[in-house]
Write a protein that holds these residues in place. Structure first.
Motif, PDB file in Angstrom:
ATOM      1  N   LEU A   1       0.716  -1.041  -0.103  1.00 46.79           N
ATOM      2  CA  LEU A   1       0.141  -0.081   0.068  1.00 46.79           C
ATOM      3  C   LEU A   1       0.827   1.134  -0.185  1.00 46.79           C
ATOM      4  O   LEU A   1       0.590   2.253  -0.812  1.00 46.79           O
ATOM      5  CB  LEU A   1      -1.064   0.176   1.244  1.00 46.79           C
ATOM      6  CG  LEU A   1      -1.853   1.151   1.300  1.00 46.79           C
ATOM      7  CD1 LEU A   1      -2.717   1.198   0.001  1.00 46.79           C
ATOM      8  CD2 LEU A   1      -2.769   0.930   2.743  1.00 46.79           C
ATOM      9  N   VAL A   2       1.794   1.371   0.860  1.00 43.88           N
ATOM     10  CA  VAL A   2       2.846   2.290   0.567  1.00 43.88           C
ATOM     11  C   VAL A   2       3.471   2.564  -0.590  1.00 43.88           C
ATOM     12  O   VAL A   2       3.556   3.628  -1.049  1.00 43.88           O
ATOM     13  CB  VAL A   2       3.782   2.300   2.045  1.00 43.88           C
ATOM     14  CG1 VAL A   2       4.952   3.357   1.934  1.00 43.88           C
ATOM     15  CG2 VAL A   2       3.057   2.423   3.292  1.00 43.88           C
ATOM     16  N   GLY A   3       4.055   1.512  -1.122  1.00 49.09           N
ATOM     17  CA  GLY A   3       4.461   1.459  -2.560  1.00 49.09           C
ATOM     18  C   GLY A   3       3.612   2.134  -3.678  1.00 49.09           C
ATOM     19  O   GLY A   3       3.968   2.822  -4.482  1.00 49.09           O
ATOM     20  N   ALA A   4       2.270   1.605  -3.412  1.00 48.25           N
ATOM     21  CA  ALA A   4       1.274   2.144  -4.481  1.00 48.25           C
ATOM     22  C   ALA A   4       1.084   3.741  -4.191  1.00 48.25           C
ATOM     23  O   ALA A   4       1.128   4.530  -5.186  1.00 48.25           O
ATOM     24  CB  ALA A   4       0.005   1.332  -4.184  1.00 48.25           C
ATOM     25  N   VAL A   5       1.139   4.035  -3.043  1.00 47.08           N
ATOM     26  CA  VAL A   5       1.132   5.671  -2.716  1.00 47.08           C
ATOM     27  C   VAL A   5       2.298   6.325  -3.175  1.00 47.08           C
ATOM     28  O   VAL A   5       2.155   7.397  -3.914  1.00 47.08           O
ATOM     29  CB  VAL A   5       0.825   5.898  -1.175  1.00 47.08           C
ATOM     30  CG1 VAL A   5       0.781   7.251  -0.971  1.00 47.08           C
ATOM     31  CG2 VAL A   5      -0.566   5.347  -0.856  1.00 47.08           C
ATOM     32  N   VAL A   6       3.596   5.848  -3.151  1.00 47.81           N
ATOM     33  CA  VAL A   6       4.548   6.558  -3.656  1.00 47.81           C
ATOM     34  C   VAL A   6       4.741   6.503  -4.995  1.00 47.81           C
ATOM     35  O   VAL A   6       5.020   7.388  -5.457  1.00 47.81           O
ATOM     36  CB  VAL A   6       6.046   5.573  -2.872  1.00 47.81           C
ATOM     37  CG1 VAL A   6       7.136   6.204  -3.412  1.00 47.81           C
ATOM     38  CG2 VAL A   6       6.207   5.947  -1.496  1.00 47.81           C
TER      39      VAL A   6
ATOM     40  N   PRO B   1       3.654  11.792  -8.313  1.00 46.16           N
ATOM     41  CA  PRO B   1       5.039  12.269  -9.084  1.00 46.16           C
ATOM     42  C   PRO B   1       5.834  13.198  -8.399  1.00 46.16           C
ATOM     43  O   PRO B   1       7.082  13.063  -8.802  1.00 46.16           O
ATOM     44  CB  PRO B   1       4.442  12.297 -10.355  1.00 46.16           C
ATOM     45  CG  PRO B   1       3.005  13.168  -9.887  1.00 46.16           C
ATOM     46  CD  PRO B   1       2.609  12.308  -8.785  1.00 46.16           C
ATOM     47  N   ASP B   2       5.433  13.915  -7.531  1.00 47.84           N
ATOM     48  CA  ASP B   2       6.169  14.982  -6.816  1.00 47.84           C
ATOM     49  C   ASP B   2       7.231  14.210  -5.647  1.00 47.84           C
ATOM     50  O   ASP B   2       8.052  14.899  -5.258  1.00 47.84           O
ATOM     51  CB  ASP B   2       5.486  15.851  -5.895  1.00 47.84           C
ATOM     52  CG  ASP B   2       4.785  15.255  -5.028  1.00 47.84           C
ATOM     53  OD1 ASP B   2       4.246  14.008  -5.290  1.00 47.84           O
ATOM     54  OD2 ASP B   2       4.069  16.133  -4.028  1.00 47.84           O
ATOM     55  N   ILE B   3       6.991  13.008  -5.246  1.00 51.92           N
ATOM     56  CA  ILE B   3       8.141  12.338  -4.415  1.00 51.92           C
ATOM     57  C   ILE B   3       9.427  11.955  -5.236  1.00 51.92           C
ATOM     58  O   ILE B   3       9.253  11.332  -6.061  1.00 51.92           O
ATOM     59  CB  ILE B   3       7.256  11.169  -3.551  1.00 51.92           C
ATOM     60  CG1 ILE B   3       6.092  11.794  -2.940  1.00 51.92           C
ATOM     61  CG2 ILE B   3       8.422  10.161  -2.763  1.00 51.92           C
ATOM     62  CD1 ILE B   3       5.445  10.512  -2.056  1.00 51.92           C
ATOM     63  N   GLY B   4      10.412  12.275  -4.737  1.00 50.38           N
ATOM     64  CA  GLY B   4      11.555  12.034  -5.309  1.00 50.38           C
ATOM     65  C   GLY B   4      12.249  12.969  -6.248  1.00 50.38           C
ATOM     66  O   GLY B   4      13.267  12.838  -6.582  1.00 50.38           O
ATOM     67  N   ARG B   5      11.401  14.086  -6.574  1.00 52.52           N
ATOM     68  CA  ARG B   5      11.713  14.864  -7.858  1.00 52.52           C
ATOM     69  C   ARG B   5      12.658  15.865  -6.716  1.00 52.52           C
ATOM     70  O   ARG B   5      12.206  16.333  -5.561  1.00 52.52           O
ATOM     71  CB  ARG B   5      10.313  15.644  -8.258  1.00 52.52           C
ATOM     72  CG  ARG B   5      11.047  16.502  -9.219  1.00 52.52           C
ATOM     73  CD  ARG B   5       9.822  17.197  -9.831  1.00 52.52           C
ATOM     74  NE  ARG B   5       8.876  16.217 -10.072  1.00 52.52           N
ATOM     75  CZ  ARG B   5       7.392  16.606 -10.614  1.00 52.52           C
ATOM     76  NH1 ARG B   5       7.140  17.918 -10.457  1.00 52.52           N
ATOM     77  NH2 ARG B   5       6.770  15.844 -10.909  1.00 52.52           N
ATOM     78  N   ALA B   6      13.815  16.464  -7.298  1.00 49.59           N
ATOM     79  CA  ALA B   6      14.556  17.402  -6.595  1.00 49.59           C
ATOM     80  C   ALA B   6      13.851  18.563  -6.562  1.00 49.59           C
ATOM     81  O   ALA B   6      13.220  19.354  -7.565  1.00 49.59           O
ATOM     82  CB  ALA B   6      15.754  17.376  -7.637  1.00 49.59           C
ATOM     83  N   ALA B   7      14.108  19.610  -5.572  1.00 48.61           N
ATOM     84  CA  ALA B   7      13.462  20.839  -5.291  1.00 48.61           C
ATOM     85  C   ALA B   7      14.254  21.695  -6.194  1.00 48.61           C
ATOM     86  O   ALA B   7      15.447  21.720  -6.444  1.00 48.61           O
ATOM     87  CB  ALA B   7      13.519  21.259  -3.725  1.00 48.61           C
ATOM     88  N   PRO B   8      13.555  22.979  -6.556  1.00 48.58           N
ATOM     89  CA  PRO B   8      14.229  23.731  -7.525  1.00 48.58           C
ATOM     90  C   PRO B   8      15.376  24.431  -6.692  1.00 48.58           C
ATOM     91  O   PRO B   8      15.052  24.916  -5.542  1.00 48.58           O
ATOM     92  CB  PRO B   8      13.209  24.415  -8.148  1.00 48.58           C
ATOM     93  CG  PRO B   8      11.872  24.363  -7.177  1.00 48.58           C
ATOM     94  CD  PRO B   8      12.286  22.997  -6.735  1.00 48.58           C
ATOM     95  N   GLN B   9      16.387  24.994  -7.342  1.00 52.49           N
ATOM     96  CA  GLN B   9      17.460  25.750  -6.601  1.00 52.49           C
ATOM     97  C   GLN B   9      16.959  27.090  -6.575  1.00 52.49           C
ATOM     98  O   GLN B   9      16.018  27.730  -7.590  1.00 52.49           O
ATOM     99  CB  GLN B   9      18.901  25.619  -7.576  1.00 52.49           C
ATOM    100  CG  GLN B   9      19.254  24.171  -7.578  1.00 52.49           C
ATOM    101  CD  GLN B   9      19.752  23.576  -6.085  1.00 52.49           C
ATOM    102  OE1 GLN B   9      20.142  24.357  -5.421  1.00 52.49           O
ATOM    103  NE2 GLN B   9      19.452  22.360  -5.900  1.00 52.49           N
ATOM    104  N   ARG B  10      17.563  27.995  -5.877  1.00 53.46           N
ATOM    105  CA  ARG B  10      16.974  29.258  -5.761  1.00 53.46           C
ATOM    106  C   ARG B  10      17.555  30.080  -7.002  1.00 53.46           C
ATOM    107  O   ARG B  10      18.664  30.124  -7.439  1.00 53.46           O
ATOM    108  CB  ARG B  10      18.283  30.080  -4.621  1.00 53.46           C
ATOM    109  CG  ARG B  10      17.796  31.456  -4.400  1.00 53.46           C
ATOM    110  CD  ARG B  10      18.421  31.916  -3.112  1.00 53.46           C
ATOM    111  NE  ARG B  10      17.504  31.739  -2.018  1.00 53.46           N
ATOM    112  CZ  ARG B  10      17.591  32.387  -0.887  1.00 53.46           C
ATOM    113  NH1 ARG B  10      18.665  33.170  -0.392  1.00 53.46           N
ATOM    114  NH2 ARG B  10      16.631  32.459   0.130  1.00 53.46           N
ATOM    115  N   GLY B  11      16.554  30.828  -7.393  1.00 52.25           N
ATOM    116  CA  GLY B  11      16.742  31.613  -8.544  1.00 52.25           C
ATOM    117  C   GLY B  11      16.478  30.538 -10.024  1.00 52.25           C
ATOM    118  O   GLY B  11      16.425  31.377 -11.094  1.00 52.25           O
TER     119      GLY B  11
END
Length: 190
Positions: free
Chosen positions: A152-157, A161-171
């Motif tokens: 169930l946790v694997g299905a949620v992950v 699509p936003d899980i595991g995506r790198a956060a945008p850098q400043r600027g």
């Protein structure tokens, strides 16, 4: 042949037919619903045989939990629910392996029992069954619950699509989707 025998055979035929439909249908949701019919017919067989507790456990655990979890995971992961041409494979290897396994098991059972009658032990009680489950078989039940929870946790992950995506850098505004973008008449984004 008594009425109970006829009912047992009819429910067995429904279970086998629904089981064949589970593995031959190309629609995943329909396969899950055929599985409900197959497991429900097995629960009916258990009722005819006089094992009411096993029948209700079949309905509650398998029909009520496992199939619902399967359908929930399919809907949560946005898996294709229709026929998929890229996943279709010839069915003869699976039919050959299944037929060989069924024939091998039949030969094994006939060789082991030689058509002899087997005396059945006395009917058990719910107390004895519970004692056996929670003394001898508690670890497999706990392992199964951890396995279902991890599925169930694997299905949620997988569905996020936003899980595991790198956060945008400043600027860096390439990952910023909050600012409205427009496309000009020349086709360039602004």
């Amino acid at each position: 042949m008594t009425g109970a025998d006829l009912l047992l055979l009819a429910l067995g035929a429904v279970a086998v037919g629904a089981g064949v439909l589970v593995v031959t249908t190309k629609h995943l949701v329909r396969a899950g619903l055929y599985l409900v019919v197959c497991l429900g017919a097995l629960a009916g067989d258990y009722l005819v045989l006089g094992a009411e507790l096993v029948a209700w456990v079949q309905v509650l655990i398998y029909v009520g939990a496992v199939v619902v979890l399967l359908l929930f995971a399919v809907m949560l992961t946005r898996a294709p629910i229709g026929a998929s041409d890229d996943l279709d494979r010839p069915g003869w290897p699976a039919a050959l392996i299944g037929g060989g396994a069924g024939l091998g098991l039949s030969v094994l059972l006939v060789d082991a029992y030689r058509w002899s009658t087997v005396t059945m032990p006395g009917a058990g009680t719910a107390e004895r069954l519970g004692e056996q489950i929670f003394r001898s078989w508690v670890l497999p039940f706990e392992v199964l619950s951890v396995l279902l929870l991890s599925a169930l946790v694997g299905a949620v992950v997988l569905s996020r699509p936003d899980i595991g995506r790198a956060a945008p850098q400043r600027g860096d505004t390439s990952g910023d989707t909050s600012a409205p973008q427009t496309v000009g008449a020349d086709g360039v984004r602004r």
